[in-house]
Write a protein that holds these residues in place. Sequence first.
Motif, PDB file in Angstrom:
ATOM      1  N   ASP A   1      60.614 -40.086  26.163  1.00 29.71           N
ATOM      2  CA  ASP A   1      60.633 -41.540  26.299  1.00 29.71           C
ATOM      3  C   ASP A   1      60.810 -42.005  27.736  1.00 29.71           C
ATOM      4  OD1 ASP A   1      60.260 -41.795  23.590  1.00 29.71           O
ATOM      5  OD2 ASP A   1      62.381 -42.160  23.131  1.00 29.71           O
ATOM      6  N   SER A   2      61.272 -41.132  28.619  1.00 25.39           N
ATOM      7  CA  SER A   2      61.489 -41.521  30.018  1.00 25.39           C
ATOM      8  C   SER A   2      60.180 -41.613  30.807  1.00 25.39           C
ATOM      9  CB  SER A   2      62.435 -40.521  30.701  1.00 25.39           C
ATOM     10  OG  SER A   2      61.802 -39.269  30.889  1.00 25.39           O
ATOM     11  N   PHE A   3      59.079 -41.140  30.239  1.00 25.62           N
ATOM     12  CA  PHE A   3      57.783 -41.176  30.920  1.00 25.62           C
ATOM     13  C   PHE A   3      57.034 -42.450  30.561  1.00 25.62           C
ATOM     14  CE2 PHE A   3      58.898 -36.778  31.146  1.00 25.62           C
ATOM     15  CZ  PHE A   3      58.359 -36.360  32.350  1.00 25.62           C
ATOM     16  N   PRO A   4      56.117 -42.866  31.428  1.00 30.35           N
ATOM     17  CA  PRO A   4      55.289 -44.025  31.094  1.00 30.35           C
ATOM     18  C   PRO A   4      54.564 -43.789  29.765  1.00 30.35           C
ATOM     19  CG  PRO A   4      54.936 -43.384  33.379  1.00 30.35           C
ATOM     20  CD  PRO A   4      55.791 -42.324  32.754  1.00 30.35           C
ATOM     21  N   ILE A   5      54.338 -44.842  29.021  1.00 29.24           N
ATOM     22  CA  ILE A   5      53.759 -44.741  27.677  1.00 29.24           C
ATOM     23  C   ILE A   5      52.431 -43.989  27.667  1.00 29.24           C
ATOM     24  CG2 ILE A   5      52.542 -46.953  27.661  1.00 29.24           C
ATOM     25  CD1 ILE A   5      54.623 -46.228  24.736  1.00 29.24           C
ATOM     26  N   GLY A   6      51.628 -44.135  28.714  1.00 30.09           N
ATOM     27  CA  GLY A   6      50.335 -43.444  28.773  1.00 30.09           C
ATOM     28  C   GLY A   6      50.460 -41.948  28.958  1.00 30.09           C
ATOM     29  N   ASP A   7      51.589 -41.490  29.514  1.00 33.70           N
ATOM     30  CA  ASP A   7      51.812 -40.063  29.743  1.00 33.70           C
ATOM     31  C   ASP A   7      52.519 -39.381  28.570  1.00 33.70           C
ATOM     32  OD1 ASP A   7      50.693 -40.432  32.230  1.00 33.70           O
ATOM     33  OD2 ASP A   7      52.616 -40.431  33.298  1.00 33.70           O
ATOM     34  N   GLN A   8      53.113 -40.152  27.684  1.00 35.71           N
ATOM     35  CA  GLN A   8      53.922 -39.579  26.606  1.00 35.71           C
ATOM     36  C   GLN A   8      53.154 -38.663  25.648  1.00 35.71           C
ATOM     37  OE1 GLN A   8      56.366 -42.555  24.697  1.00 35.71           O
ATOM     38  NE2 GLN A   8      57.338 -43.109  26.644  1.00 35.71           N
ATOM     39  N   PRO A   9      51.888 -38.946  25.294  1.00 38.46           N
ATOM     40  CA  PRO A   9      51.192 -38.001  24.402  1.00 38.46           C
ATOM     41  C   PRO A   9      51.107 -36.590  25.000  1.00 38.46           C
ATOM     42  CG  PRO A   9      50.015 -40.074  24.441  1.00 38.46           C
ATOM     43  CD  PRO A   9      51.100 -40.163  25.492  1.00 38.46           C
ATOM     44  N   PHE A  10      50.835 -36.484  26.304  1.00 35.55           N
ATOM     45  CA  PHE A  10      50.783 -35.168  26.943  1.00 35.55           C
ATOM     46  C   PHE A  10      52.174 -34.541  26.980  1.00 35.55           C
ATOM     47  CE2 PHE A  10      51.280 -32.384  30.567  1.00 35.55           C
ATOM     48  CZ  PHE A  10      50.250 -31.483  30.371  1.00 35.55           C
ATOM     49  N   ILE A  11      53.174 -35.309  27.361  1.00 34.61           N
ATOM     50  CA  ILE A  11      54.550 -34.789  27.472  1.00 34.61           C
ATOM     51  C   ILE A  11      55.050 -34.322  26.107  1.00 34.61           C
ATOM     52  CG2 ILE A  11      56.922 -35.340  28.133  1.00 34.61           C
ATOM     53  CD1 ILE A  11      54.963 -35.084  30.496  1.00 34.61           C
ATOM     54  N   LYS A  12      54.696 -35.041  25.035  1.00 37.95           N
ATOM     55  CA  LYS A  12      55.101 -34.618  23.680  1.00 37.95           C
ATOM     56  C   LYS A  12      54.541 -33.239  23.359  1.00 37.95           C
ATOM     57  CE  LYS A  12      55.702 -39.156  21.623  1.00 37.95           C
ATOM     58  NZ  LYS A  12      55.138 -40.175  20.729  1.00 37.95           N
ATOM     59  N   LEU A  13      53.307 -32.980  23.765  1.00 38.58           N
ATOM     60  CA  LEU A  13      52.728 -31.647  23.541  1.00 38.58           C
ATOM     61  C   LEU A  13      53.361 -30.612  24.466  1.00 38.58           C
ATOM     62  CD1 LEU A  13      48.935 -32.506  23.126  1.00 38.58           C
ATOM     63  CD2 LEU A  13      50.561 -31.841  21.334  1.00 38.58           C
ATOM     64  N   LEU A  14      53.628 -31.010  25.693  1.00 37.10           N
ATOM     65  CA  LEU A  14      54.210 -30.093  26.676  1.00 37.10           C
ATOM     66  C   LEU A  14      55.574 -29.576  26.232  1.00 37.10           C
ATOM     67  CD1 LEU A  14      54.113 -28.745  29.500  1.00 37.10           C
ATOM     68  CD2 LEU A  14      55.209 -30.824  30.392  1.00 37.10           C
ATOM     69  N   VAL A  15      56.416 -30.442  25.671  1.00 39.51           N
ATOM     70  CA  VAL A  15      57.778 -30.015  25.314  1.00 39.51           C
ATOM     71  C   VAL A  15      57.795 -28.973  24.202  1.00 39.51           C
ATOM     72  CG1 VAL A  15      58.863 -32.156  26.105  1.00 39.51           C
ATOM     73  CG2 VAL A  15      58.249 -31.913  23.701  1.00 39.51           C
ATOM     74  N   ASP A  16      56.678 -28.794  23.509  1.00 35.55           N
ATOM     75  CA  ASP A  16      56.612 -27.791  22.450  1.00 35.55           C
ATOM     76  C   ASP A  16      56.000 -26.472  22.916  1.00 35.55           C
ATOM     77  OD1 ASP A  16      57.795 -29.422  20.540  1.00 35.55           O
ATOM     78  OD2 ASP A  16      55.888 -30.308  19.938  1.00 35.55           O
ATOM     79  N   THR A  17      55.848 -26.299  24.226  1.00 31.69           N
ATOM     80  CA  THR A  17      55.223 -25.077  24.736  1.00 31.69           C
ATOM     81  C   THR A  17      56.257 -24.102  25.272  1.00 31.69           C
ATOM     82  OG1 THR A  17      54.937 -25.923  26.989  1.00 31.69           O
ATOM     83  CG2 THR A  17      53.140 -26.352  25.414  1.00 31.69           C
ATOM     84  N   GLN A  18      55.814 -22.856  25.378  1.00 27.57           N
ATOM     85  CA  GLN A  18      56.661 -21.819  25.945  1.00 27.57           C
ATOM     86  C   GLN A  18      56.917 -22.085  27.429  1.00 27.57           C
ATOM     87  OE1 GLN A  18      54.871 -17.918  25.732  1.00 27.57           O
ATOM     88  NE2 GLN A  18      56.844 -16.890  25.857  1.00 27.57           N
ATOM     89  N   LEU A  19      55.922 -22.595  28.131  1.00 27.04           N
ATOM     90  CA  LEU A  19      56.073 -22.931  29.549  1.00 27.04           C
ATOM     91  C   LEU A  19      57.231 -23.910  29.740  1.00 27.04           C
ATOM     92  CD1 LEU A  19      54.907 -23.079  32.536  1.00 27.04           C
ATOM     93  CD2 LEU A  19      53.646 -25.069  31.714  1.00 27.04           C
TER      94      LEU A  19
END
Length: 183
Positions: free
Chosen positions: A148-166
């Motif tokens: 939620d701390s990211f701009p709304i347009g970036d949140q879909p990518f960040i939501k996927l990123l947080v579920d990765t091993q990286l």
Amino acid sequence: MIRPFEWQSLLLPVLPKEMLDFLEAPVPFIVGIQHKSNEVSSKISNTIRVNVYKNQVKTCSIPHLPRQKELSSALEPIHAKLAAEGGSAGRHPVYKCNDVQTKAADDFLAVLRSYFESFFSDLRSHTITNVQSNNDRVSLLLKDSFVDSFPIGDQPFIKLLVDTQLFSVLTDAALSSYETDER
């Protein structure tokens, strides 16, 4: 395929039918599938698929990268150096990198690392640290708060990123350093 990099995850030439649940693993993998059944189709919606028989690559819908123009600008000079080396790539096998190619690979990885680490600059404000009775510290990341701390347009990518091993590896290292710094 990815030289000069080395594949660090699972490579399974043919996935047995008994292991189809593996297609839902949250880690990178390369597996071969002999027949695409309905069960396989239901499990591969979030994957990149290569059909070697039809010479096709199909991807799931991936949201745009945050600050994509900034990343492209940082990678452009590296690409230009490699493009200038274009002739040597055709004369030498890919596994024999010259100094310019090796430097470009190192620079490329440094840019990507910096890009991903920039997402974590405010990570500490999205953690809870619990001090145990033996003075051990355990920090937990509040993923929803982080996203939620990211701009709304970036949140879909960040939501996927947080579920990765990286993401897990980078945040675990950051949280571990916070725990060490607080002692």
